[in-house]
Structures are given as structure tokens and as C-alpha cells.
Motif scaffolding. Structure first.
Motif, mmCIF file in Angstrom:
data_model
loop_
_atom_site.group_PDB
_atom_site.id
_atom_site.type_symbol
_atom_site.label_atom_id
_atom_site.label_comp_id
_atom_site.label_asym_id
_atom_site.label_seq_id
_atom_site.Cartn_x
_atom_site.Cartn_y
_atom_site.Cartn_z
ATOM 1 N N THR A 499 79.052 -41.619 61.389
ATOM 2 C CA THR A 499 79.323 -43.058 60.950
ATOM 3 C C THR A 499 80.368 -42.348 59.955
ATOM 4 O O THR A 499 80.311 -41.426 58.387
ATOM 5 C CB THR A 499 78.515 -43.918 60.290
ATOM 6 N N LEU A 500 81.741 -43.223 60.394
ATOM 7 C CA LEU A 500 82.757 -42.884 58.824
ATOM 8 C C LEU A 500 82.934 -44.397 58.424
ATOM 9 O O LEU A 500 82.993 -45.487 58.723
ATOM 10 C CB LEU A 500 84.165 -42.710 59.630
ATOM 11 N N SER A 501 83.295 -44.329 56.894
ATOM 12 C CA SER A 501 83.084 -45.213 55.819
ATOM 13 C C SER A 501 85.119 -45.693 55.647
ATOM 14 O O SER A 501 85.632 -44.379 56.286
ATOM 15 C CB SER A 501 82.871 -44.850 54.801
ATOM 16 N N PRO A 502 85.234 -47.053 55.598
ATOM 17 C CA PRO A 502 86.738 -47.439 55.955
ATOM 18 C C PRO A 502 87.533 -46.757 54.859
ATOM 19 O O PRO A 502 87.270 -45.760 53.635
ATOM 20 C CB PRO A 502 86.566 -49.196 55.577
ATOM 21 N N GLY A 503 88.772 -46.035 56.048
ATOM 22 C CA GLY A 503 89.838 -45.511 54.531
ATOM 23 C C GLY A 503 89.956 -43.690 54.394
ATOM 24 O O GLY A 503 91.083 -42.842 54.075
ATOM 25 N N GLU A 504 88.905 -43.597 54.358
ATOM 26 C CA GLU A 504 88.360 -42.410 53.638
ATOM 27 C C GLU A 504 88.717 -41.290 55.481
ATOM 28 O O GLU A 504 88.333 -41.439 55.877
ATOM 29 C CB GLU A 504 86.975 -41.806 53.296
ATOM 30 N N GLU A 505 89.450 -39.879 54.579
ATOM 31 C CA GLU A 505 89.681 -38.713 54.998
ATOM 32 C C GLU A 505 87.714 -37.918 56.124
ATOM 33 O O GLU A 505 87.863 -37.197 54.439
ATOM 34 C CB GLU A 505 90.456 -38.667 55.586
ATOM 35 N N TYR A 506 87.995 -37.637 57.014
ATOM 36 C CA TYR A 506 86.337 -36.786 56.773
ATOM 37 C C TYR A 506 86.941 -35.190 57.587
ATOM 38 O O TYR A 506 87.287 -35.393 58.843
ATOM 39 C CB TYR A 506 85.386 -37.391 57.763
#
Length: 538
Positions: A499-506
Motif C-alpha cells: 500500500t502506497l501513501s500519498p505523495g511519497e516515492e517508494y
């Protein structure tokens, strides 16, 4: 000082941190730190004597049940005492983690010899199943969280099969860290006197005094001499495909598979004229890759149609026909044997929408043999099968983070594509997934573009299994590397995306077999993101 998280930790935080193979225990007394912003630099070749540790990487850590956080990892030492490797790293969580039932989700810590393809994992104790090295309570996977306070972590690994100057580190939010110098020592550098229990009570998990500002030291348990470590040594399996043949390599095992539809008429075992040309090219490849006296097994396979007895007989006849032609080309320098395996070992799943292509993939004749691990610098031949050519360069030097080459979008997800790094016999591809919405997002990377019809199923599974590379000019397809353990189990050498949080790059890593040194760019097929041409090789 808060005892809330420490009090519930033993009940809910029996976790496995990929970086340290430890769990997480919250420390709410540390001060909030500022997130680092590493500067990208141009990669330059350096010699071994120019390399000095520490190396530093910053990434984001997936935390199930809590917020994802920025983590800085520092590589302080990599030592070799003749039996084991010892890695000293330091983890610094730069942001506060919220939530209670937390679980780390991400790629495990590994050391890689990018020349031989060996993959080394931390050695664990048979007594309690936890890695040798630093611990809070021996035999437990629980470990305190120290936001903004660096935590030294020591891990022990098997020694690589060959003496090496450099190793590559992957996983644990670090992505790809090449060019780590190996120091050969008589004895490992001792850790400072442990002091963590002066600050946190191991019986109650309560902070009993203010934590230090610089670092906190844990006790450690080193492995005793003479441990059996084969189970912690794995190999990278590569797969390179062309319209006429494919080559699979894992450790010292190599298999060239000739596509039978290019070599035999339907239900026939007499090779066509085209088959003769293909076998000549395969023979040239084996002359370049193998030493005299190597035993080569010629194996015939059919698809799943027809009776088992008929398929077995046809596969054996085709194997013998190919063996006869190969023997004419190679002469008496090699030992050739044959096997027919009928339809028992399909590589593509039949019965689906791509049934015709899958069955064609399964109809094949293989050459199976061993290549010594030290034989990695075979000559580049002008003839031979393109899919079977071996491309091994030197280990890549350490570099700072790279700038993205391009960004593509699928639905609400951006993909930042970074230059590929040529490291030994492999390409290490970093990509950054970025959620462009204002809420959490599950990454959907599948789609019609995720795999070619008839692709071997083991190379198209997993979150990034649909990623593949195409070499300009010859159409060779290079699939994501798989890692094979000592028991024959496999996993993709590609990070899983959560699951990806808004805005941040993974950042996520995938690994591929390298092309020849003349190749300067590749086309990346990035699953649902589609075709991305011209990705440069660093």
C-alpha cells in the motif's frame, strides 16, 4: 517517559525487520528528525583502493499497521575472516511511526556477488531461528524502535565461494548498493561494550533513563566456527529468450532450450534444414562457454497433447536426432547423453487464452550442462546463439542516488524509471512508485501487457514479474532474475509493492541478466505501465 508502546510490544510486535531480522518496539522518547534529501551524483569508475566506507542510503520503509517512514541506512564495515562475512550497518528511522500492531513489509537484506551470481543471506541460529549478530533479547525477534537515534546492527553471512574484492547489498530499504569493499581480517572488529540494557529494561521493556544522543549498542552472538552454511547460499537464475532459443542459467547450471517448432515438422523427429543451422550455432556457443570433457545432456520435451507413451517416445527420438547432429559439430571433446521427458516438465501453463503459444513453448529440446563458477570470462563469439552469449563485466562502483530517466503514469500511479546499472553479469533496475492521489493506494501492476503469450509462468509471476527488457536490434528478451535456494525453491529478484501513501516515492528494485558491453540502452516493458524505450545503462 511514555511506556504505552513498550508495554504492549511483546504482545503485538513479534515482527521481522528485513534489515535486521528483528522486530520493532516503539520508543516514544526520541525527538523527531528531519528527512534527508540525498543529492544525485554522476557515477564514476573507481579502483578498490579509492573506496572508503561508510556508504549511506535513504529510502522509505513499508510498515503495515502504521505509517510508512523514511529510513537512513549506513554501511560501516564488511569483513571476511576466512570462514564468514560480517556486515556492520546502522539504521536510523528519520520519522515517527504511528500505530500499534506494526509489521515491516519489504525486501530482505542480502549480499550479492554480481560476477558469479551467488546470493548470501544472514546465517540464523538452529537453536532459536534468529540471525547471529546483535540482539536485544537473545532468541527473540523483538527489537526497540529508535526514531532519529542510529542503531548499530551486525549480521553474519556465509563466505562467497570465490575470494572477492567487492559485494553488492540489496534490500532493507537500501535498494541497490554496489561496490562494497571486502576487508580480509584475521579476527572481526569487536563491538563496543553493549549499553542498551542501561536504557531499556529487558524484563519490562520500559525506558529507565534518557536515551543517548549519538547511538545505542546491543549485545551480539557471533556464529561458532564450523557451521554448515550451504542453506544460506542461493544462486541467481537468469532467462534470456529469442524466437529460436532460450538460455537459463543458475549458479553453475546452464540450459539452452531450442524451440522445437523451428526444428521439426509436426509429429516428426527428423530435423529440418533450419534445425541444422540452429544446432551449429548452439554447438559454437557451447565451445565458447565450456571446457573439454563437459557432459551435456540432450533432453526432449513435448506439449501436453496426446498420450503419455507417444509423447515420451517422440521426445526421446527428437533428443537422439539432435544429439547426433550436435556430436557431428562438437566431435569427441564432450560427452553426450539423451533423455526423453515427454510432457512431464512444461515451462508454460497450457489451457489458457495463450494455449497455442504455451504449447509451442513446451515443445523444445534442451542442452543441459554445468559451467564452473570460476569460468565467468568466456570469450565473446561472433557466431553462436545470441541468447546463449555470456556477458560478465566487473562489479559496479558505489554511486550516490541517480536522477530519474523518465516518468510514466498508469491510472493514479506514477512510475519514475531510473537508469539501469550494469553490475557484474546483471542489470540492476531501480524504479520509484508514487501515489498521485490524496489517499492510500494499492498498486495494480497487472494487465494485458504484463506478459508475452506463452511466456514461462515462473518468470511472469509476482508484483514485478511482468517487467522485462528487450535488447534493441536483435529482439532478445531478458526476464527478471529469480533466486533459487538450496532446496530448489524460487522467488523473483524484484521487490514487492504494498500500500502506497500519498505523495511519497517508494523505490523498488528488479534485476535482469546483462547484455553485451556494446548495448547502451534497453526497452523496458513495465507491466501495466507499458513500453518504455531508450532506458540508459549506467
Amino acid at each position: 517517559m511514555s511506556q504505552r508502546a513498550l508495554g504492549v510490544t511483546s504482545a503485538v510486535l513479534a515482527l521481522s525487520m528485513a534489515l535486521s531480522s528483528c522486530g520493532l518496539i516503539r520508543d516514544l522518547t526520541s525527538e523527531e528528525g528531519e528527512e534527508g534529501s540525498p543529492t544525485a551524483e554522476t557515477v564514476e569508475e573507481v579502483s578498490a583502493e579509492d573506496v572508503e566506507l561508510p556508504f549511506v542510503r535513504t529510502g522509505r520503509m513499508f510498515v503495515e499497521g502504521g505509517n510508512d517512514v523514511a529510513v537512513e541506512m549506513t554501511i560501516d564495515a564488511l569483513e571476511h575472516n576466512g570462514e564468514y562475512l560480517m556486515l556492520d550497518i546502522s539504521r536510523n528511522i528519520l520519522e515517527f511511526i504511528t500505530g500499534e500492531e506494526l509489521k515491516y513489509a519489504g525486501a530482505p537484506l542480502r549480499l550479492v556477488d554480481p560476477v558469479s551470481g551467488e546470493v548470501l543471506e544472514p546465517i540464523t541460529s538452529e537453536e532459536h531461528g534468529e540471525p547471529y549478530g546483535t540482539y536485544f533479547i537473545e532468541g527473540s525477534d523483538l527489537d526497540p524502535i529508535h526514531e532519529t537515534l542510529p542503531q548499530p546492527i551486525r549480521r553474519y553471512f556465509p563466505a562467497p565461494s570465490e575470494d572477492v574484492e567487492f559485494l553488492t547489498l540489496t534490500g532493507a530499504t537500501a535498494g541497490h548498493v554496489p561496490g562494497i569493499p571486502v576487508s580480509y581480517v584475521d579476527e572481526f572488529t569487536p563491538l563496543p561494550e553493549p549499553d542498551v540494557h542501561d536504557y531499556i529494561d529487558p524484563e519490562t521493556w520500559v525506558i529507565i533513563r534518557d536515551l543517548p544522543e549519538d547511538e545505542i549498542v546491543y549485545p551480539e552472538s557471533p556464529p561458532e566456527p564450523g557451521l554448515e552454511t550451504d542453506g544460506f547460499v542461493m544462486s541467481m537464475e537468469s532467462f534470456v529468450d529469442s524466437p529460436t532459443a532460450s538460455t537459463t542459467r543458475a549458479g553453475d547450471e546452464e540450459v539452452i532450450a531450442l524451440h522445437a517448432d523451428n526444428m521439426f515438422e509436426f509429429d516428426e523427429s527428423d530435423p529440418t534444414d533450419e534445425a541444422v543451422d540452429t544446432i551449429q550455432e548452439a554447438a559454437q556457443s557451447m565451445r565458447e562457454n565450456l571446457g573439454e570433457g563437459t557432459e551435456i545432456t540432450v533432453i526432449g520435451h513435448t506439449d501436453g497433447k496426446g498420450a503419455d507413451d507417444y509423447n515420451q517416445g517422440l521426445s526421446q527420438e527428437r533428443a537422439e536426432a539432435v544429439r547426433d547432429l550436435l556430436e557431428e559439430e562438437l566431435g569427441a571433446d564432450f560427452t553426450l547423453t539423451t533423455e526423453g521427458r515427454g510432457s512431464d516438465e512444461p515451462v508454460a501453463e497450457e489451457g489458457g487464452d495463450d494455449d497455442e503459444e504455451a504449447r509451442a513453448r513446451n515443445r523444445r529440446v534442451e542442452f543441459q550442462y554445468e559451467v564452473p563458477m570460476s569460468d565467468t570470462d568466456s570469450e565473446e563469439g561472433e557466431s553462436g546463439l545470441d541468447a546463449a552469449k555470456r556477458h560478465v563485466g566487473p562489479p559496479a562502483p558505489y554511486f550516490e542516488e541517480l536522477d530519474p530517466f523518465t516518468t510514466v503514469t498508469h491510472e493514479d500511479l506514477d512510475l519514475n524509471v531510473y537508469p539501469m546499472v550494469r553490475d557484474g553479469a546483471y542489470l540492476f533496475q531501480m524504479v520509484g512508485f508514487q501515489n498521485s492521489t490524496l489517499s492510500d493506494l494499492e498498486a495494480d501492476l497487472e494487465g494485458d501487457e504484463a506478459s508475452l503469450p506463452g511466456s514461462p509462468q515462473q518468470y511472469t509471476e509476482g508484483t514485478m514479474g511482468g517487467f522485462r527488457l528487450e535488447e534493441p536490434g536483435n529482439g532478445l528478451i531478458r526476464y527478471v532474475i529469480r533466486i533459487r535456494d538450496g532446496e530448489g525453491e524460487y522467488e523473483d529478484f524484484a521487490d514487492e509493492i504494498f500500500t502506497l501513501s500519498p505523495g511519497e516515492e517508494y523505490l523498488a528494485l528488479s534485476v535482469f541478466p546483462a547484455p553485451g558491453p556494446e548495448v547502451e540502452e534497453m526497452t523496458l516493458y513495465a507491466g501495466a505501465f507499458g513500453e518504455i524505450p531508450g532506458v540508459p545503462l549506467q
